[in-house]
Design an enzyme around this catalytic site. Structure first.
Site, PDB file in Angstrom:
ATOM      1  CE  LYS A   9      -4.027  -1.978   2.411  1.00 44.88           C
ATOM      2  NZ  LYS A   9      -4.844  -1.932   3.652  1.00 44.88           N
ATOM      3  CE1 TYR A  87      -1.695 -22.455 -32.306  1.00 44.42           C
ATOM      4  CE2 TYR A  87       0.677 -22.153 -32.521  1.00 44.42           C
ATOM      5  CZ  TYR A  87      -0.467 -22.903 -32.760  1.00 44.42           C
ATOM      6  OH  TYR A  87      -0.373 -24.098 -33.429  1.00 44.42           O
ATOM      7  CG  HIS A 147     -10.537 -31.482 -33.645  1.00 43.51           C
ATOM      8  ND1 HIS A 147      -9.670 -30.419 -33.744  1.00 43.51           N
ATOM      9  CD2 HIS A 147     -10.679 -31.964 -34.905  1.00 43.51           C
ATOM     10  CE1 HIS A 147      -9.303 -30.265 -35.008  1.00 43.51           C
ATOM     11  NE2 HIS A 147      -9.892 -31.196 -35.733  1.00 43.51           N
ATOM     12  N   GLY A 176      -2.297 -35.609 -37.136  1.00 51.17           N
ATOM     13  CA  GLY A 176      -2.153 -34.361 -36.392  1.00 51.17           C
ATOM     14  C   GLY A 176      -2.737 -34.416 -34.992  1.00 51.17           C
ATOM     15  CD  GLU A 199      -0.032 -30.230 -33.933  1.00 46.17           C
ATOM     16  OE1 GLU A 199       0.417 -29.586 -32.968  1.00 46.17           O
ATOM     17  OE2 GLU A 199      -0.006 -29.810 -35.093  1.00 46.17           O
ATOM     18  CG  ASN A 289     -26.175 -37.208 -26.015  1.00 43.95           C
ATOM     19  OD1 ASN A 289     -25.970 -36.961 -24.832  1.00 43.95           O
ATOM     20  ND2 ASN A 289     -27.136 -36.620 -26.708  1.00 43.95           N
TER      21      ASN A 289
END
Length: 301
Positions: A9, A87, A147, A176, A199, A289
């Site tokens: 402070k 990134y 993904h 990938g 990857e 699902n």
């Protein structure tokens, strides 16, 4: 904490240091300036001090809160930056990995990068999904994720066979993808892995000959994992939504044959039981699902 906050402070007149790694920079500035620290430096140090005491208080509050309620009135989760990522989901987005303070283990705990480019946001996301699924198996196993969804999973008598069976499930989606294994990689398996575009590849170890093969490709990220600690049993599943968090109990119920009811007159054979239980574990980690087809310890769709 009181002294640190008071000094922060009063940062116009006081410099407060809470991280040993800040010592060298502060000492260098003091030497260069004849004993003075700039207002910018003192302001930055105050910022670090407030963050430090805030995390300290949050950790205490969380420790108390979770001992009285599974879902306390305030959900405090102090985090600290572990890694700057290459990134985000897209190349124009910046990103970082933040780890919950005091966590028993995390997605990259005790993971050493042996080769390859810096990890991206999607790399870490897929790696977390793959490692969570891999933890379901004690036998030699391979999980391939693309993904954030498994596109091939298999167990076998050796890890090379497990990889072959997992890759055969969906070779197109495996392109990938992120591949994780729970046994060390030898040269023969490395030769087959080298044929694919990967990857991220993670395993508990790599033979020198295997690394010599795999590092021929500059881009592939090769990670060696030595983490043996399990997840904190009280760890909640948290999802970010606009302006808040969704929090739920983790899906860790241990289903066995004894807890299941066969709804048909025909009873499963021993081999079918093995595949049913295998598919059940995989299904838990498939988004949306889920429908999982499995045969002989491997997903086929």
């Amino acid at each position: 904490p009181t002294m640190i906050r008071a000094a922060a402070k009063n940062h116009r007149h006081v410099a407060v240091i809470v991280k040993p790694e800040s010592y060298d920079a502060v000492l260098a500035e003091l030497e260069e300036s004849g004993g003075e620290l700039s207002a910018e430096t003192r302001h930055w140090l105050a910022n670090e001090a407030f963050a430090h005491t805030a995390a300290y208080d949050a950790a205490i509050s969380r420790w108390f809160g979770l001992r009285y309620e599974a879902y306390p009135s305030h959900w405090l989760m102090p985090h600290e930056k572990f890694l700057d990522l290459a990134y985000g989901e897209n190349p124009h987005q910046k990103a970082g990995l933040y780890i919950e303070s005091g966590a028993r283990s995390h997605v990259l705990s005790k993971v050493a990068k042996q080769h390859g480019r810096a990890l991206s946001f999607n790399n870490v996301l897929d790696l977390d999904a793959a490692r969570r699924l891999l933890d379901e198996f004690d036998r030699p196993a391979c999980v391939i994720v693309k993904h954030n969804n498994p596109c091939g999973v298999a167990v076998a008598d050796d890890v090379g066979e497990a990889y072959d069976k997992a890759f055969a499930c969906d070779p197109l989606s495996a392109f990938g993808g992120v591949i994780v294994l729970n046994r060390p990689v030898g040269k023969a398996l490395a030769e087959r892995l080298h044929e694919q575009f990967i990857e991220v590849l993670l395993a508990p170890g790599f033979d020198d000959d295997a690394l010599a093969v795999l590092t021929r490709k500059e881009a592939v990220r090769i990670l060696e994992a030595s983490e043996q600690r399990e997840y904190e049993p009280r760890e909640r599943d948290v999802k970010r939504v606009r302006g808040g968090l969704l929090v739920q109990d983790p899906d860790r119920i241990e289903e066995t044959r004894e807890t299941m009811t066969v709804a048909t007159k025909a009873q499963p054979t021993e081999a079918q039981w093995d595949d049913l239980l295998f598919a059940w574990r995989v299904c838990r980690h498939v988004r949306s699902n889920a429908i999982v087809f499995a045969k002989e310890g491997a997903t086929i769709g």
